[in-house]
Design a protein around this motif. Sequence first.
Motif, PDB file in Angstrom:
ATOM      1  N   ASP A  11      -8.998   0.310  -4.241  1.00  0.00           N
ATOM      2  CA  ASP A  11      -8.139  -0.534  -3.415  1.00  0.00           C
ATOM      3  C   ASP A  11      -6.806   0.148  -3.096  1.00  0.00           C
ATOM      4  OD1 ASP A  11      -9.286  -3.309  -5.357  1.00  0.00           O
ATOM      5  OD2 ASP A  11      -9.899  -2.803  -3.307  1.00  0.00           O
ATOM      6  N   THR A  12      -6.583   1.311  -3.683  1.00  0.00           N
ATOM      7  CA  THR A  12      -5.354   2.054  -3.409  1.00  0.00           C
ATOM      8  C   THR A  12      -5.260   2.408  -1.937  1.00  0.00           C
ATOM      9  OG1 THR A  12      -5.230   2.961  -5.648  1.00  0.00           O
ATOM     10  CG2 THR A  12      -4.099   4.187  -3.890  1.00  0.00           C
ATOM     11  N   ALA A  13      -4.176   1.990  -1.304  1.00  0.00           N
ATOM     12  CA  ALA A  13      -4.018   2.184   0.135  1.00  0.00           C
ATOM     13  C   ALA A  13      -2.641   1.673   0.553  1.00  0.00           C
ATOM     14  CB  ALA A  13      -5.094   1.427   0.909  1.00  0.00           C
ATOM     15  N   VAL A  14      -2.303   1.952   1.799  1.00  0.00           N
ATOM     16  CA  VAL A  14      -1.165   1.286   2.423  1.00  0.00           C
ATOM     17  C   VAL A  14      -1.695   0.033   3.100  1.00  0.00           C
ATOM     18  CG1 VAL A  14       0.683   1.446   4.107  1.00  0.00           C
ATOM     19  CG2 VAL A  14       0.035   3.467   2.771  1.00  0.00           C
ATOM     20  N   TYR A  15      -1.083  -1.090   2.802  1.00  0.00           N
ATOM     21  CA  TYR A  15      -1.524  -2.380   3.330  1.00  0.00           C
ATOM     22  C   TYR A  15      -0.593  -2.819   4.456  1.00  0.00           C
ATOM     23  CZ  TYR A  15      -4.941  -2.863  -0.370  1.00  0.00           C
ATOM     24  OH  TYR A  15      -6.037  -2.675  -1.193  1.00  0.00           O
ATOM     25  N   TYR A  16      -1.206  -3.257   5.549  1.00  0.00           N
ATOM     26  CA  TYR A  16      -0.468  -3.649   6.734  1.00  0.00           C
ATOM     27  C   TYR A  16      -0.756  -5.100   7.094  1.00  0.00           C
ATOM     28  CZ  TYR A  16       0.009   1.397   7.544  1.00  0.00           C
ATOM     29  OH  TYR A  16       0.299   2.733   7.425  1.00  0.00           O
ATOM     30  N   CYS A  17       0.288  -5.816   7.485  1.00  0.00           N
ATOM     31  CA  CYS A  17       0.086  -7.128   8.074  1.00  0.00           C
ATOM     32  C   CYS A  17       0.158  -6.992   9.592  1.00  0.00           C
ATOM     33  CB  CYS A  17       1.123  -8.128   7.573  1.00  0.00           C
ATOM     34  SG  CYS A  17       2.851  -7.628   7.760  1.00  0.00           S
ATOM     35  N   ALA A  18      -0.507  -7.902  10.278  1.00  0.00           N
ATOM     36  CA  ALA A  18      -0.564  -7.849  11.734  1.00  0.00           C
ATOM     37  C   ALA A  18      -0.607  -9.258  12.287  1.00  0.00           C
ATOM     38  CB  ALA A  18      -1.783  -7.059  12.187  1.00  0.00           C
ATOM     39  N   ALA A  19      -0.159  -9.396  13.522  1.00  0.00           N
ATOM     40  CA  ALA A  19      -0.169 -10.700  14.185  1.00  0.00           C
ATOM     41  C   ALA A  19      -0.569 -10.531  15.645  1.00  0.00           C
ATOM     42  CB  ALA A  19       1.204 -11.367  14.088  1.00  0.00           C
ATOM     43  N   ASP A  20      -1.136 -11.585  16.195  1.00  0.00           N
ATOM     44  CA  ASP A  20      -1.594 -11.569  17.578  1.00  0.00           C
ATOM     45  C   ASP A  20      -1.185 -12.871  18.243  1.00  0.00           C
ATOM     46  OD1 ASP A  20      -4.778 -11.902  19.241  1.00  0.00           O
ATOM     47  OD2 ASP A  20      -2.968 -10.851  19.922  1.00  0.00           O
ATOM     48  N   ALA A  21      -0.478 -12.747  19.363  1.00  0.00           N
ATOM     49  CA  ALA A  21      -0.056 -13.924  20.125  1.00  0.00           C
ATOM     50  C   ALA A  21      -1.104 -14.250  21.179  1.00  0.00           C
ATOM     51  CB  ALA A  21       1.302 -13.655  20.780  1.00  0.00           C
ATOM     52  N   PRO A  22      -1.104 -15.481  21.693  1.00  0.00           N
ATOM     53  CA  PRO A  22      -2.066 -15.844  22.744  1.00  0.00           C
ATOM     54  C   PRO A  22      -1.901 -14.958  23.978  1.00  0.00           C
ATOM     55  CG  PRO A  22      -0.965 -17.788  21.875  1.00  0.00           C
ATOM     56  CD  PRO A  22      -0.242 -16.602  21.327  1.00  0.00           C
TER      57      PRO A  22
END
Length: 126
Positions: free
Chosen positions: A88-99
């Motif tokens: 599970d070692t990694a760089v973790y990213y959050c993301a978002a998407d608008a309409p």
Amino acid sequence: VQLQACGGGLVQPGGSLRLSCAVSGLTDDYAIAWFRQAPGKGREALSCISGTDDGIYYADSAKGRFAISRDHAKNTMYLQMNTLRPEDTAVYYCAADAPPFAIASMIMSESSYDYWGQGTQVTVSS
């Protein structure tokens, strides 16, 4: 729009971490997702919450161990990670998407998300 991820760190195998991602600049319904990128590998989708119906989706690698959630009042998203493994070692990213939102078949695709956090390092090691 800004996404600010935090909560990464060094954890022993079998341990837990909760990642947070504060979202600013988006106030209406939006889709959210967590991805990760391990050294030498491409970006992998882990989980997302649909902006259309709040449906929750998990990649096989995340099922049963990871849980995505969001707090609308705080405009913050979370990824609870349990029983962590060295892989599970990694760089973790959050993301978002608008309409307008991606179709269901594309909801776990990196290309469906317009906004990204800076990434937070998770290292699972004894």
